[in-house]
Motif scaffolding. Structure first.
Motif, mmCIF file in Angstrom:
data_model
loop_
_atom_site.group_PDB
_atom_site.id
_atom_site.type_symbol
_atom_site.label_atom_id
_atom_site.label_comp_id
_atom_site.label_asym_id
_atom_site.label_seq_id
_atom_site.Cartn_x
_atom_site.Cartn_y
_atom_site.Cartn_z
ATOM 1 N N ARG A 14 -23.544 20.665 20.214
ATOM 2 C CA ARG A 14 -22.914 21.918 19.938
ATOM 3 C C ARG A 14 -22.619 21.739 18.170
ATOM 4 N N PHE A 15 -23.642 22.043 17.307
ATOM 5 C CA PHE A 15 -23.522 22.005 16.074
ATOM 6 C C PHE A 15 -22.590 23.133 15.374
ATOM 7 N N ASN A 16 -22.496 24.203 15.965
ATOM 8 C CA ASN A 16 -21.869 25.325 15.450
ATOM 9 C C ASN A 16 -20.253 25.017 15.484
ATOM 10 N N GLU A 17 -19.937 24.642 16.623
ATOM 11 C CA GLU A 17 -18.600 24.158 17.100
ATOM 12 C C GLU A 17 -18.161 22.944 16.043
ATOM 13 N N SER A 18 -19.134 21.658 16.032
ATOM 14 C CA SER A 18 -18.826 20.577 15.419
ATOM 15 C C SER A 18 -18.702 21.203 13.729
ATOM 16 N N ARG A 19 -19.493 22.078 13.180
ATOM 17 C CA ARG A 19 -19.421 22.526 11.819
ATOM 18 C C ARG A 19 -18.069 22.903 11.489
ATOM 19 N N ALA A 20 -17.636 23.942 12.571
ATOM 20 C CA ALA A 20 -16.072 24.445 12.302
ATOM 21 C C ALA A 20 -14.951 23.531 12.454
ATOM 22 N N GLU A 30 -19.399 19.950 4.513
ATOM 23 C CA GLU A 30 -20.757 19.853 5.229
ATOM 24 C C GLU A 30 -21.557 19.188 4.020
ATOM 25 N N ASP A 35 -32.272 19.162 10.652
ATOM 26 C CA ASP A 35 -32.127 20.102 11.823
ATOM 27 C C ASP A 35 -31.863 19.405 13.030
#
Length: 115
Positions: A14-20, A30, A35
């Protein structure tokens, strides 16, 4: 031999959620990643955590990374102690020399040195 830093490696797809979460909620920055792995930290190199899908080379998730200044010495001591090596001492194309070892608790440690 000295330890330079210790960082947790969180397994996630869950990269997008983790990033947020790690940038907007926790307040980390970040940093450049790959990748299959995201890095978050501050301007202090010692403060970092990783979010990774799965280590693409080892095929095993390392729970913790420990950066040292002499990975060969640590590898030698691990072998001598009879520790389970779960990924061999390897020079990776992204500039690390590393191996994975399982500690007595079953935790997989990614022991690294910048090449």
């Amino acid at each position: 031999m000295s330890v330079k830093r210790i960082k947790p490696n969180i397994r996630s797809d869950r990269f997008n959620e983790s990033r947020a979460f790690y940038t907007k909620v926790v307040g980390l920055q970040e940093q450049p990643g790959l990748d299959w792995i995201l890095f978050f930290g501050t301007d202090r190199r010692e403060v970092q955590l990783s979010v990774m899908s799965l280590d693409v080379k080892a095929g095993i998730h390392p729970d913790i990374s420990i950066e040292v200044d002499d990975v060969d010495a640590v590898f030698g001591r691990a072998v001598e102690a009879g520790a389970e090596i779960v990924y061999p001492l390897t020079d990776e194309e992204w500039g690390l020399r590393r191996f994975f070892v399982r500690d007595p608790n079953g935790t997989v440690i990614n022991v690294t040195q910048h090449a």
